[in-house]
Write an enzyme that holds these catalytic residues in place. Structure first.
Site, short mmCIF file in Angstrom:
data_model
loop_
_atom_site.label_atom_id
_atom_site.label_comp_id
_atom_site.label_asym_id
_atom_site.label_seq_id
_atom_site.Cartn_x
_atom_site.Cartn_y
_atom_site.Cartn_z
N HIS A 1 38.02 39.72 47.21
CA HIS A 1 38.14 38.26 47.19
C HIS A 1 37.53 37.61 48.43
CE1 HIS A 1 39.92 34.38 46.10
NE2 HIS A 1 40.21 34.25 47.38
N GLU B 1 40.61 51.04 40.08
CA GLU B 1 42.01 50.77 40.35
C GLU B 1 42.71 50.34 39.07
OE1 GLU B 1 41.44 48.88 44.85
OE2 GLU B 1 41.98 47.57 43.17
N ARG C 1 32.08 31.38 32.06
CA ARG C 1 31.05 30.60 31.38
C ARG C 1 30.51 31.31 30.13
NH1 ARG C 1 27.81 26.29 33.35
NH2 ARG C 1 26.72 25.45 31.54
N HIS D 1 43.58 44.65 50.60
CA HIS D 1 44.24 43.43 50.15
C HIS D 1 44.29 42.42 51.30
CE1 HIS D 1 46.31 41.54 46.72
NE2 HIS D 1 46.79 40.75 47.67
N ASP D 2 43.53 41.35 51.14
CA ASP D 2 43.47 40.23 52.09
C ASP D 2 42.85 40.59 53.44
OD1 ASP D 2 44.51 38.58 50.19
OD2 ASP D 2 46.52 38.45 51.05
N ASN E 1 34.87 45.32 46.11
CA ASN E 1 35.52 45.04 44.83
C ASN E 1 34.79 43.86 44.17
OD1 ASN E 1 37.29 43.90 42.83
ND2 ASN E 1 38.98 45.04 43.73
N THR F 1 47.42 39.21 40.82
CA THR F 1 46.83 40.16 41.76
C THR F 1 47.91 41.15 42.20
OG1 THR F 1 45.50 40.38 43.78
CG2 THR F 1 47.29 38.77 43.83
N HIS G 1 38.88 46.74 39.18
CA HIS G 1 40.29 46.82 38.79
C HIS G 1 40.44 46.18 37.41
CE1 HIS G 1 44.75 46.54 40.21
NE2 HIS G 1 44.68 46.58 38.90
#
Length: 239
Positions: free
Chosen positions: A215, A70, A18, A191-192, A7, A101, A43
């Site tokens: 992440h 997603e 920026r 997820h995580d 992802n 999230t 996503h």
């Protein structure tokens, strides 16, 4: 072996913070593929705070591995975006507008008729459909009724409880995976998940086809480098 889809939302977040095009999202996606990733996940959200809608078109034209988009199918703009790009897979996630999230799966019983309608829309365009769900057998059963191809298990609870008692934390996911397999559903997860908890999860879940990780992987890459990080994640997925 379970496929790794990277992802790249966090790359887009950094770019947007920026202005300009540094880091170059498209180059990062292509590099992820070159370094061994077997899919790219995005996503997009309505405010385009990370992935922009134009990014989806640019990525679709360039990447060669599986493309997974997603998002919340209640947003017509999202539906139109997916149908215009025809990714390999669309993952339906019940995010509210402005949500930082994803934090829960679909109630596939309550929203059965709606999900059945949306699954049919995407499948008619030749797109594989996955529904984001909590590891609850009833939700897996509800997902099967919609006609979806796959479910994606929401793994935050597993990751949160991994260090306390990983054997207990994985149990709902094993039960959900067995039910999904019994009902003929493919199994994804995300997820995580990270370098610490991924191997045990992948080894414990029968029939796990794909994990989508963003992440943690991008954060690890700050220290380890992107190529090395992707290779380390792939090693966690080896039987």
């Amino acid at each position: 072996m379970t496929k790794l889809s990277v992802n790249i939302n966090k790359i887009a977040t950094l770019r947007n913070s920026r202005g300009g095009n540094n880091p170059d999202l498209l180059k990062v996606a292509l590099d992820c593929e070159r370094f061994g990733a077997e899919g790219i996940t995005v996503h997009p959200r309505p405010d385009e705070r990370h992935i922009r809608y134009q990014d989806v078109y640019d990525l679709k034209a360039a990447i060669v591995t599986e493309f997974n988009i997603e998002g919340n199918c209640s947003e017509q703009k999202f539906v139109d975006l997916v149908l215009a790009n025809k990714p390999a897979q669309v993952t339906l996630v019940p995010d509210a507008e402005g949500q930082i999230t994803s934090n829960h799966g679909w109630d596939t019983v309550k929203h059965r008729d709606y999900l059945k309608e949306m699954v049919a829309v995407f499948q008619a365009a030749g797109i594989r459909v996955s529904i984001f769900v909590d590891p609850v057998v009833e939700m897996i059963e509800g997902a099967a009724v919609t006609g979806t191809d796959r479910i994606e298990l929401y793994t935050e609870a597993y990751a949160h409880n991994y260090y306390n008692n990983r054997e207990k934390a994985i149990l709902p996911y094993i039960a959900a995976a067995h039910k999904a397999s019994e009902l003929g559903l493919g199994i994804n997860a995300g997820h995580d998940l990270d370098l610490h908890n991924l191997k045990y999860f992948a080894a414990s879940i029968p029939g796990l086809l794909e994990v989508s990780i963003g992440h943690a992987l991008i954060s690890d890459a700050l220290y380890l480098g992107l190529e090395n990080t992707i290779q380390q994640y792939l090693r966690q997925l080896k039987p």
